[in-house]
Enzyme design. Structure first.
Site, PDB file in Angstrom:
ATOM      1  N   LEU A  21       0.838  -1.203   0.000  1.00 42.11           N
ATOM      2  CA  LEU A  21       0.000   0.000   0.000  1.00 42.11           C
ATOM      3  C   LEU A  21       0.875   1.255   0.000  1.00 42.11           C
ATOM      4  O   LEU A  21       0.567   2.242  -0.661  1.00 42.11           O
ATOM      5  CB  LEU A  21      -0.944   0.002   1.216  1.00 42.11           C
ATOM      6  CG  LEU A  21      -1.932   1.168   1.261  1.00 42.11           C
ATOM      7  CD1 LEU A  21      -2.844   1.170   0.034  1.00 42.11           C
ATOM      8  CD2 LEU A  21      -2.771   1.122   2.544  1.00 42.11           C
ATOM      9  N   GLU A 497      25.991  13.210  12.236  1.00 42.34           N
ATOM     10  CA  GLU A 497      25.278  11.926  12.287  1.00 42.34           C
ATOM     11  C   GLU A 497      25.067  11.261  10.923  1.00 42.34           C
ATOM     12  O   GLU A 497      24.121  10.507  10.725  1.00 42.34           O
ATOM     13  CB  GLU A 497      23.918  12.074  13.022  1.00 42.34           C
ATOM     14  CG  GLU A 497      24.078  12.608  14.439  1.00 42.34           C
ATOM     15  CD  GLU A 497      22.778  12.726  15.230  1.00 42.34           C
ATOM     16  OE1 GLU A 497      21.778  12.085  14.862  1.00 42.34           O
ATOM     17  OE2 GLU A 497      22.774  13.474  16.226  1.00 42.34           O
ATOM     18  N   GLU A 678      11.721  21.634  21.721  1.00 40.71           N
ATOM     19  CA  GLU A 678      10.990  22.132  20.556  1.00 40.71           C
ATOM     20  C   GLU A 678       9.988  23.189  21.025  1.00 40.71           C
ATOM     21  O   GLU A 678       9.085  22.876  21.793  1.00 40.71           O
ATOM     22  CB  GLU A 678      10.261  20.933  19.927  1.00 40.71           C
ATOM     23  CG  GLU A 678       9.494  21.252  18.683  1.00 40.71           C
ATOM     24  CD  GLU A 678       8.841  19.998  18.098  1.00 40.71           C
ATOM     25  OE1 GLU A 678       9.477  18.930  18.118  1.00 40.71           O
ATOM     26  OE2 GLU A 678       7.704  20.113  17.645  1.00 40.71           O
ATOM     27  N   HIS A 707      10.397  21.411  10.979  1.00 40.78           N
ATOM     28  CA  HIS A 707       9.401  20.595  10.270  1.00 40.78           C
ATOM     29  C   HIS A 707       8.957  21.275   8.982  1.00 40.78           C
ATOM     30  O   HIS A 707       8.258  20.681   8.176  1.00 40.78           O
ATOM     31  CB  HIS A 707       8.193  20.330  11.167  1.00 40.78           C
ATOM     32  CG  HIS A 707       8.567  19.590  12.416  1.00 40.78           C
ATOM     33  ND1 HIS A 707       8.950  18.267  12.391  1.00 40.78           N
ATOM     34  CD2 HIS A 707       8.667  19.991  13.697  1.00 40.78           C
ATOM     35  CE1 HIS A 707       9.252  17.885  13.619  1.00 40.78           C
ATOM     36  NE2 HIS A 707       9.103  18.903  14.437  1.00 40.78           N
TER      37      HIS A 707
HETATM   38  N1  GLN Z   1      20.270  14.030  17.655  1.00 42.02           N
HETATM   39  C1  GLN Z   1      19.121  13.675  16.903  1.00 42.02           C
HETATM   40  C2  GLN Z   1      19.111  14.426  15.582  1.00 42.02           C
HETATM   41  O1  GLN Z   1      19.535  15.513  15.542  1.00 42.02           O
HETATM   42  C3  GLN Z   1      17.845  13.982  17.654  1.00 42.02           C
HETATM   43  C4  GLN Z   1      16.619  13.598  16.866  1.00 42.02           C
HETATM   44  C5  GLN Z   1      15.318  13.691  17.628  1.00 42.02           C
HETATM   45  O2  GLN Z   1      15.237  14.298  18.659  1.00 42.02           O
HETATM   46  N2  GLN Z   1      14.269  13.106  17.120  1.00 42.02           N
HETATM   47  O3  GLN Z   1      18.669  13.945  14.596  1.00 42.02           O
END
Ligand code: GLN
Ligand code: ZN
Length: 767
Positions: A21, A497, A678, A707
């Site tokens: 899906l 990362e 946030e 976002h």
């Molecule tokens: N250290 C992670 C990042 O920056 C934290 C992500 C998260 O809080 N969802 O992607």
């Protein structure tokens, strides 16, 4: 022979065993296939789903558990709760309107430009639903016959199903209004006629039973909600006395709502006997004789093979007393929350695999239980023996039990969860060590996971890139990102990362005690699925997990480089967790493994270590009374992970959803030197909790909504920072985005972070 016990699933995964899906939806959204093809795929998935259940021995097969996006959205559409912005007036709701509600519309088609409906977590699962939106004087009308159509579709294919509806009271309670004075429950009278219309149509088409889900019954409820439930089911019973309703509750125990649930004039009640394992006796003692009890004995939220013998021990007396035709067996909740089929896993460790049951296997377990109860245990002896043998093997397996881990756990002292000195002393030492300017700037950890990064990872996984080539690629990416952070003027840097697929999976793959599936997808929202790691055994850390990357990154710059870890509570909350030890114990084991990593990072020279607890808040239990226990062990786990360091080592943490009003004392008890949260969309109002609590440590309230692809202007961010300064002391404030930047593009990130740094500088200069 007595009649057979009925076996239900309550609902099944709809995404398809191979996420068919998802593929179809994304192709449709990308205009690669048309509506007809999408609908054909959907119909095929439904038909397969019905057939799969029948083959597995399910006798109460659901219909209308399918959805193109979300069952709550489907309910909004069914009752015509479609906000004006989507341009719908009357008549059938097109897929265009439907997906505009789900995903927003960009000014094309009938819907015009409109934002998506708000999305939030479905109870305490990792599934997300679209929040219904109501207005004062909201009118409801039957706008979609999907529920009835799918019932008839099954009928045509030869499946007599029990259609599923989300109950009107839970539906209203999940909804919201822009008008804060509107209590959605007051819309009940307007809503019920539409439900009655649907129920009548089910009956007219031959349905004997309907399943109506009211999971709100496991929450703390006020009297108004209980009244609404009584009124609703009275109305249904009066209008349709011969249509049988199976009222489904799940995700917890009925508790103080048990009497309400049992007083409703329905033919059946489903109870969750996994989360609410203790409620069986109460339910049995109080349930009226004629009520059909659907017993949720197989865990619909986890992946372990059940202890069938133990379940039979509990069920046999129940069946003896109430009779086979007044008992049904089911998973604790819809199977939506489990992966589809374990048989698709070819690479899982054979032992671990033999301990697991996914959706199809759970149906098999239910049908085994049903036969044992109807025809005696001897009729399914081999299946029962296999289950017991698997359980015994799991209990005794050295893969599960590591004596060193239990010894270490037993040796944990309260001091281990305490930093050496209280925060003010640490802060003074850290200020001297780092000499950071006022309003120091940093980011949350990840930088854009570009197509190239994902391509390199995929190539490496396939063997097309050697370890050395992949490593060189990642280093280049990291170095470039560090250079750029220096150029743009950030004060505290991160490595980006790039080497991480996912913030939990990355660590799970390096810790012992975790297994990973290839196809163990679970629906998260829309077309999105996740593959949670499976925590099956004692957790330890065979070797450092992040030190190499931190070391490389720090060698590239003189500015402080944060070590970057995921916290124990988040690793736990985003995994399938073992059921043979309490969650708190599993969490503590992970905490000790992270503690080792923290120690190694510090030893290698890391001056700051960030331990993300993105999922701490979402792990809060559904009932208030259980919060204290959860927060107690969760916060201790974080502190165990983070407290082994010197005063001069700065511990950071990060959390996403930041509505902390009701748990601010727990957040403060984490005692992180710096927390980033946030806040940008809340206009800093989320900081009020920190202000009234007189939160003492440092905070980085997000000033950049990551976002959205929008690049915020300097002025927007200085305005937000001004609002933050009204609530917190200047010396407490850091400047950072809301969350990691991995989903954004460099084209957005570069100017946004440059503006963020400019905003911080402006504030410093004006100071
Ligand atoms: N250290 C992670 C990042 O920056 C934290 C992500 C998260 O809080 N969802 O992607
Ligand atoms: Zn975050």
């Amino acid at each position: 022979m007595s009649s057979s016990i009925k076996i239900a699933t309550l609902g099944t995964p709809r995404i398809g065993p191979r996420r068919e899906l998802k593929t179809a939806l994304e192709a449709y959204w990308a205009h690669k296939i048309g509506e007809k093809e999408l609908r054909e795929t959907a119909a095929r998935l439904r038909a397969d789903n019905w057939a799969r259940q029948k083959a597995a021995g399910v006798t109460v097969i659901p219909s209308n558990d399918f959805s193109f996006y979300d069952q709550v959205l489907d309910t909004s559409v069914m009752v015509g709760a479609i906000p004006e912005v989507y341009g719908w007036k009357t008549g059938g709701v097109t897929l265009g309107t439907y997906f505009a509600m789900a995903r927003g519309a960009h000014g094309e088609g009938s819907a015009g430009g409109a934002p998506a409906q708000e999305m939030t977590k479905w109870f305490d699962t990792n599934y997300h639903y679209m929040v219904p939106e109501f207005t004062a004087g909201q009118r409801f009308t039957l706008a979609s016959l999907k529920a009835v159509d799918e019932y008839r579709e099954a009928q045509h294919l030869g499946f007599e199903t029990r259609p599923v509806l989300l109950g009107p009271v839970t539906f209203l309670k999940l909804g919201k209004s822009k008008d804060p004075t509107l209590d959605p429950l007051t819309l009940l009278d307007a809503l019920l006629p539409v439900y009655l219309d649907v129920l009548r149509r089910f009956a007219a088409n031959g349905a004997e039973w309907v399943q109506i889900d009211e999971p709100c019954l496991v929450l703390d409820l006020d009297d108004a909600t209980r009244d609404a439930l009584r009124k609703t089911y009275r109305r249904f019973a009066d209008a349709l006395p011969s249509l049988k309703i199976m009222l489904a509750t799940y995700f917890g125990t009925l508790g103080d709502n048990l009497d309400t649930a049992l007083s409703l004039p329905v033919a059946g009640l489903h109870v969750d006997l996994v989360r609410g394992s203790g409620q069986l006796d109460d339910v049995l003692a109080k349930a009226p004789r004629g009520l059909v009890l659907s017993l949720g004995v197989i865990d619909g939220r986890n992946v372990w093979r059940a202890n069938l013998a133990a379940i039979l021990d509990r069920l046999e007396p129940v069946v003896a007393k109430r009779g086979t035709d007044h008992v049904q067996l089911a998973p604790s909740c819809s199977l939506l929350h489990t992966p589809v089929d374990l048989e698709l896993e070819r690479d899982l460790d054979a032992d671990v695999k033999s301990w697991l049951a996914f959706g199809v296997q759970k149906m098999g377990e239910l049908s085994t239980l049903g036969r044992a109860l109807s025809e005696g245990r001897a009729s399914v002896a081999p299946a029962l023996e296999a289950a017991s043998a698997a359980l015994a093997a799991r209990r005794a397996s050295p893969k599960v039990h590591d004596a060193a881990v239990s010894q270490r756990l037993a040796a944990v002292t309260p001091e281990m969860a305490l930093r050496r000195s209280p925060y003010p002393e640490r802060a003074a030492l850290q200020r001297r060590r780092f000499g950071l300017p006022l309003f120091p700037t940093t980011t949350i950890g990840s930088f854009p996971q570009t197509a190239e990064v994902r391509k390199a990872r995929a190539a490496h996984a396939k063997g097309a890139l050697t370890d050395a080539e992949y490593d060189a690629f990642l280093r280049e990416e990291t170095t470039r990102t560090i250079r750029w952070q220096e150029e743009v003027g950030l004060d505290v840097l991160v490595h980006g990362e790039f080497e991480r697929n996912d913030m939990v999976q990355y660590f799970g793959e390096k810790l012992s005690g975790f297994a990973f599936t290839k196809n163990g997808w679970v629906h998260s929202y829309g077309s999105r699925c996740v593959r949670p790691p499976i925590l099956y055994g004692d957790v330890s850390r065979p070797e450092p997990m992040t030190v190499g990357w931190w070391h490389y990154a720090q060698s590239q710059t003189d500015r402080p480089m944060k070590g970057m870890l995921t916290g124990p509570v988040t690793i736990l909350n985003w995994s399938f967790v073992r059921d043979d030890v309490p969650r708190s114990v599993a969490c503590r084991q992970i905490a000790l493994a992270i503690r080792d990593e923290v120690a190694d990072l510090e030893k290698a020279g890391a001056p700051m270590i960030q331990i993300d607890e993105a999922a701490l808040r979402e792990g809060l239990p559904l009932r208030r009374a259980d919060w204290k226990t959860y927060l107690g062990w969760a916060i201790t786990a974080f502190r165990l992970a983070s407290s082994g360091v010197a005063n001069e080592t700065q511990i950071h943490t990060h959390m996403c959803y930041s509505e902390f009003n009701d748990i601010i004392d727990a957040i403060a008890a984490m005692d992180a030197d710096v927390i980033s949260i946030e806040t940008s969309r809340s206009k800093m109002e989320l900081l009020d909790a920190f202000k009234s609590f007189k939160y003492p440590n440092e905070i980085g309230p997000g000033v950049y909504d990551i976002h959205s692809p929008r690049v915020p202007a300097v002025e927007e961010m200085t305005t937000l920072l001004k609002l933050a300064r009204e609530r917190l002391a200047d010396g407490q404030l850091w400047v950072n985005p809301d969350c990691g930047l991995k989903t954004r593009r460099w084209e957005e990130v570069r100017p946004a972070i440059a503006n963020m740094v400019a905003a911080a500088r402006e504030l410093r200069e004006r100071n």
